[in-house]
Design an enzyme around this catalytic site. Structure first.
Site, PDB file in Angstrom:
ATOM      1  N   GLU A   4       0.808  -1.223   0.000  1.00 47.35           N
ATOM      2  CA  GLU A   4       0.000   0.000   0.000  1.00 47.35           C
ATOM      3  C   GLU A   4       0.837   1.266   0.000  1.00 47.35           C
ATOM      4  O   GLU A   4       0.495   2.248  -0.673  1.00 47.35           O
ATOM      5  CB  GLU A   4      -0.966   0.003   1.182  1.00 47.35           C
ATOM      6  CG  GLU A   4      -2.196  -0.896   1.010  1.00 47.35           C
ATOM      7  CD  GLU A   4      -1.918  -2.370   1.259  1.00 47.35           C
ATOM      8  OE1 GLU A   4      -0.788  -2.710   1.672  1.00 47.35           O
ATOM      9  OE2 GLU A   4      -2.831  -3.192   1.037  1.00 47.35           O
ATOM     10  N   HIS A  48     -11.836  -5.074   8.054  1.00 47.16           N
ATOM     11  CA  HIS A  48     -12.364  -4.906   6.691  1.00 47.16           C
ATOM     12  C   HIS A  48     -13.704  -4.176   6.677  1.00 47.16           C
ATOM     13  O   HIS A  48     -14.467  -4.314   5.730  1.00 47.16           O
ATOM     14  CB  HIS A  48     -12.552  -6.261   5.995  1.00 47.16           C
ATOM     15  CG  HIS A  48     -11.291  -6.961   5.632  1.00 47.16           C
ATOM     16  ND1 HIS A  48     -10.514  -7.615   6.550  1.00 47.16           N
ATOM     17  CD2 HIS A  48     -10.651  -7.101   4.435  1.00 47.16           C
ATOM     18  CE1 HIS A  48      -9.461  -8.151   5.941  1.00 47.16           C
ATOM     19  NE2 HIS A  48      -9.518  -7.844   4.666  1.00 47.16           N
TER      20      HIS A  48
END
Lengths: 327, 327
Positions: free
Chosen positions: A60, A129
């Protein structure tokens, strides 16, 4: 007009902007053959090739940093971070690099960068999540934050975001992808910083973001049965924020309820409450109330997740109380 | 081995002297309280920046570090505008918004010094990606220290740049200390180029205080990048003659004798002077004339900086966003 899903609305925006401007390209984890974790970019690599639909390693920080380097040197990247929870992995790049570079260098560099990501609960995705972390980014000067709730807003705002020379956190909701809505056949864009009144009302303003807009609209239907007329305001972009539309609504209804899926503590609703107290204090006939997630990590078990994440009955109940409030 | 012409050697001598003079002046000014903020001096490491940047074109890109003055001067940054930035004046490269650690110059491809260790590495990869997509034959170089090679983003970016075969050169300046921590305490490897095979890219180590050796190895790496051969990790063994920053005498974690020995044996400017006078027919007098000329130029840069206007307090509110979005 035609009916389209939120997912396809986003996809249309990407296609139109990539056709319009060669500088636009996409990068992210599994966005090519796989089509993206939520299939927003499904099939795009066939049309545009893998130079413009770039699969990245699961890195990321490198995704954001590389997109930033491309953005300040003539490209207009749309970088996808699969879950907003994963922004934490690339946070230095977002907060200390992307948000700061224009300012630190005295305005020499434009940053035409869109970071597409999605958040929200409701699928038993559990604590890593399913968060709603938009307030983190609203807090950082240099970033803009967009949170569309409908297919119409998703398409129009994504097109505008891609054309902007500012870095934008474009935050989708995982349970909105299959929602359908009307969009025009002709091309359109939506300016940043324009809230929309999704439903007009007289007795109470309910300011809601992202998927909570849908729950607020459902609540307004129920409240109408009880003779309570609720006005639903969707800011659509949290930064820049269309404060006037919010103030005008509160000045009309004299009551404000804020509904968001993020944890309430130090959430975006706290900012709205502070602004309204300052700008419309004399118009308020009741305290400002917030409906937000319980301050716990998002749990896995559906029964617990449903308990933690605010729903329509909670909005109805909170609105009722505010309307009945007596000074 | 690529050997520079006499003219190129004199150019590199000039650049190293420009850096040394700038750093010595900045150190003195800082210690007399005339400069705000932090100051990290590059004294002793000049050969790395100069030997690498000698191969770069004006429109090639670099990213730099908190110890960035040397990279900027080597890439074409002007000492007057750099000094003005150190003085926090409006004529500085960042109009007084960045300071020593954030100087950038779009015109010469300097994408910024950086206050976060390792954070400039993906920016360089992004600029290289941009050049590759646009097909411009530009390359990017990222400078960073031994400490940065323990950051995740170093590994993420080398991997990504290798996979995408980006035209980028990763230049590690191993000055033996991550702030005050000696290299053997922060990593097991001594020769940092051994990390290159992990990403299947060429890695090479060179004496970073010998500008002719840096020049030769950088030539290989730059040509490889420009001809589509992908990234290289070029590790330059150097030494920081001063402390981590002004205020750190640099003697609590290393012996004073070690520093003096390095200064005596490995001063990159003196080493090049020796080659020029012994092998290239340049006289000591020629070099002194050049140094005096550059010292005068630095005096003018100082005058320019000191006589430049300070920003207005409210200038702080500008350059946060493009498109007239208010912070």
């Amino acid at each position: 007009m035609r009916s389209i899903t939120y997912r396809d609305a986003l996809k249309e925006a990407l296609i139109e902007e990539m056709e319009r401007d060669e500088a636009v390209f996409l990068m992210g984890e599994d966005i090519a053959e796989y089509g993206g974790a939520y299939k927003v970019t499904d099939g795009l690599f066939k049309q545009f090739g893998k130079d413009r639909i770039r699969n990245t390693p699961i890195s990321e920080a490198a995704i954001i940093g590389t997109a930033l380097g491309a953005a300040v040197t003539g490209m207009r990247p749309v970088a996808e971070l699969m879950y907003i929870d994963f922004t934490a992995v690339g946070m230095d790049q977002i907060v200390n690099q992307v948000a700061k570079i224009r300012y630190m260098v005295g305005g020499q560099l434009d940053v035409p960068l869109v970071i597409r990501t999605q958040g929200g609960a409701g699928r038993s995705s559990a604590a890593q999540h399913a968060q709603s972390l938009e307030a983190w980014f609203v807090h950082i000067p240099g970033l803009l934050v967009v949170m569309p709730s409908t297919p119409y807003d998703a398409k129009g705002l994504l097109k505008t975001a891609i054309r902007s020379d500012n870095p934008i956190m474009f935050i989708e909701h995982k349970l909105l992808y299959t929602e359908e809505g009307e969009i025009p056949d002709d091309e359109y864009t939506i300016p940043l910083g324009e809230a929309e009144v999704k439903r007009e009302g007289e007795d109470i303003t309910i300011l809601a973001t992202s998927r909570m807009v849908l729950k607020a609209l459902a609540a307004a239907d129920e409240l109408a049965d009880e003779g309570i007329s609720a006005e639903i305001v969707d800011p659509r972009t949290l930064m820049p924020l269309d404060k006037d539309t919010i103030y005008n609504s509160v000045k009309k209804t004299n009551r404000l309820l804020i509904a968001h899926e993020a944890v309430g503590r130090a959430g975006f609703g706290a900012e709205i409450a502070a602004l309204v107290v300052r700008e419309a204090f004399d118009y308020l006939d009741a305290p400002i109330e917030r409906v937000a997630a319980a301050p716990v990590p998002v749990p896995f078990a559906p029964v617990m997740e449903n308990f933690v994440i605010p729903d329509t009955p909670q909005i109805v109940e909170a609105a009722r109380k505010l309307v009945r409030y007596e000074i | 081995m690529s050997k520079p012409s006499k003219e190129q050697m004199l150019f590199m001598y000039r650049k190293m002297v420009e850096i040394r003079q700038f750093e010595e002046a900045a150190g003195t000014l800082y210690q007399s309280g005339q400069l705000p903020g932090f100051l990290h001096l590059y004294i002793g490491e000049e050969a790395t920046a100069v030997g690498v940047c000698a191969h770069l074109k004006d429109d090639d890109y670099i990213t730099s570090t908190h110890r960035g003055h040397g990279h900027l001067i080597a890439k074409g940054g002007k000492r007057d505008r750099m000094m003005a930035e150190l003085f926090a004046r409006t004529t500085g490269y960042c109009k007084g918004k960045g300071g020593s650690m954030h100087i950038a110059d779009k015109e010469t491809g300097i994408l910024g010094a950086n206050g976060v260790v390792g954070a400039g590495i993906p920016l360089a990869a992004g600029a290289a990606l941009s050049a590759k997509i646009r097909g411009t034959n530009q390359i990017a170089v990222s400078f960073f220290g031994d400490g940065a090679t323990n950051q995740g983003v170093f590994h993420e970016t080398l991997n990504l740049a290798a996979v995408w075969e980006l035209p980028v050169v990763f230049v590690c300046e191993n000055n033996r200390f991550g702030m005050g921590t000696p290299q053997h305490e922060h990593q097991r490897v001594e020769d940092i180029s051994v990390r290159a095979p992990a990403y299947d890219i060429p890695g090479v180590t060179v004496d970073g205080n010998d500008v002719l050796k840096v020049y030769a190895e950088a030539h290989e790496a730059v040509v490889r990048a420009r001809e589509g051969g992908g990234p290289t990790l070029l590790n330059c063994d150097t030494y920081r003659f001063r402390g981590h920053h002004i205020g750190d005498p640099g003697t609590s974690y290393r012996d004073r004798e070690e520093v003096q020995e390095q200064e005596r044996q490995r001063d990159p400017i003196r080493r090049l002077a020796q080659v020029l006078t012994e092998d290239e027919g340049v006289t000591q007098e020629d070099l002194e004339t050049l140094e005096a000329e550059l010292a005068n130029e630095l005096e003018e840069a100082l005058e320019f900086a000191k006589n430049s206007p300070e920003p207005l307090p409210e200038d702080a509110l500008e350059d946060v966003y493009a498109d007239e979005i208010q912070p």
